[in-house]
Design an enzyme around this catalytic site. Structure first.
Site: not given
Ligand code: GUN
Length: 293
Positions: A52, A96, A119
């Site tokens: 990311k 995350q 998110d």
């Molecule tokens: N862990 C797995 N997928 C995601 C996501 O889309 N966002 C976040 N914050 N954590 C994740």
């Protein structure tokens, strides 16, 4: 041979659209900023956070990667989130998931400013999705699945979509998104999960089967109707001593056998994964555009 839905190529198209918008915002002194917060050292999470951050830099977004130790307390993490809420250079915040067990994840998500919740996990954004109010943020993986279908010319309206999995990150929001009225919606949606009885009967009724159950190669040929579209959200690490890094990535779908029946299918890796990151970037650009800061 089925049509292989190339997530990487479709993500590239999304990025070429975003670059123009980012350049324009930057010219006006409003570079979109994203902060990704990682608590602890889960290897898969580290890898996601790294990609990311890298994508932000490639696109010219302002990226702040916060890596906090595994023993970070709830209050320390809340303080970081409050700082980011008040930082005018940051338009999107992502913590995350999953965090270490001392962290109350729901409380952290509620502490994020809903206008920066790229998110789409904050209750205010979940409610908007459920209410059909398009002003909120929608979670990135569901958005990525929807975009893959649209860009591949697969008709969603009126189709029977079976979503396998009911997580807050994928299954639940995806079902809401695809049944929403309007473009990219209007599907007939069934949600099935690990406790569903007669699962193969349900999944064989799907025109579009979306596997998000988090179990390697769970979906077999017997689960799929001839000519169905199969979207594989799973990214599972399975041990493989024959390769240097010691594991390989497999999806929630047994790719080889299901490919023989599907009309179209996403590979793992290179299917939904690249789209999830692309949608995060798109949500961040949108958060910047909508902000007054
Ligand atoms: N862990 C797995 N997928 C995601 C996501 O889309 N966002 C976040 N914050 N954590 C994740």
């Amino acid at each position: 041979m089925p049509h292989f839905i190339e997530g990487r190529a479709i993500a590239k198209k999304v990025y070429s659209e975003l670059r123009g918008e980012i350049a324009e915002l930057t010219k006006r002194g409003r570079t979109p900023g994203l902060s990704v917060v990682l608590v602890g050292d889960n290897p898969a999470s580290r890898a996601y956070v790294r990609s990311k951050d890298k994508m932000c830099r490639d696109l010219g977004l302002h990226s702040v990667k916060l890596e906090l130790p595994a023993d970070t307390t709830q209050n320390e993490l809340l303080a970081r989130v409050h700082d980011l809420n008040g930082d005018p250079a940051i338009h999107g915040i992502l913590v995350q998931s999953p965090p270490p067990k001392q962290i109350n994840e729901a409380a952290i998500v509620r502490a994020i400013d809903p206008a920066k919740d790229v998110d789409g996990f904050h209750p205010a954004n979940v409610a908007k999705l459920a209410l059909g109010d398009k002003s909120g943020f929608v979670p990135c993986t569901p958005l990525g699945c929807q975009r893959l279908l649209i860009e591949s010319g697969i008709e969603i309206a009126g189709a029977h979509v079976v979503v396998l999995g009911r997580s807050m990150i994928v299954g639940k929001p995806l079902a809401l998104l695809l049944m929403r009225k309007g473009r990219g919606g209007d599907a007939t949606v069934t949600v099935a999960h690990s406790r569903s009885q007669r699962l193969a009967e349900i999944t064989r009724a799907a025109d579009i089967l979306i596997a998000a159950i988090g179990q390697p190669e769970f979906v077999r040929a017997e689960h799929v109707r001839e000519g169905a579209v199969v979207i594989d959200v799973g990214i599972n690490r399975v041990d493989d001593p024959s390769v240097e890094r010691g594991y390989r990535l497999v999806g929630d779908v047994a790719f080889a056998e299901v490919s023989e029946k599907a009309a179209a299918i996403t590979p793992v890796p290179g299917g939904v994964g690249p789209m999830t990151i692309a949608m995060l970037m798109a949500n961040t650009v949108r958060a910047c555009r909508q902000s007054s800061q």
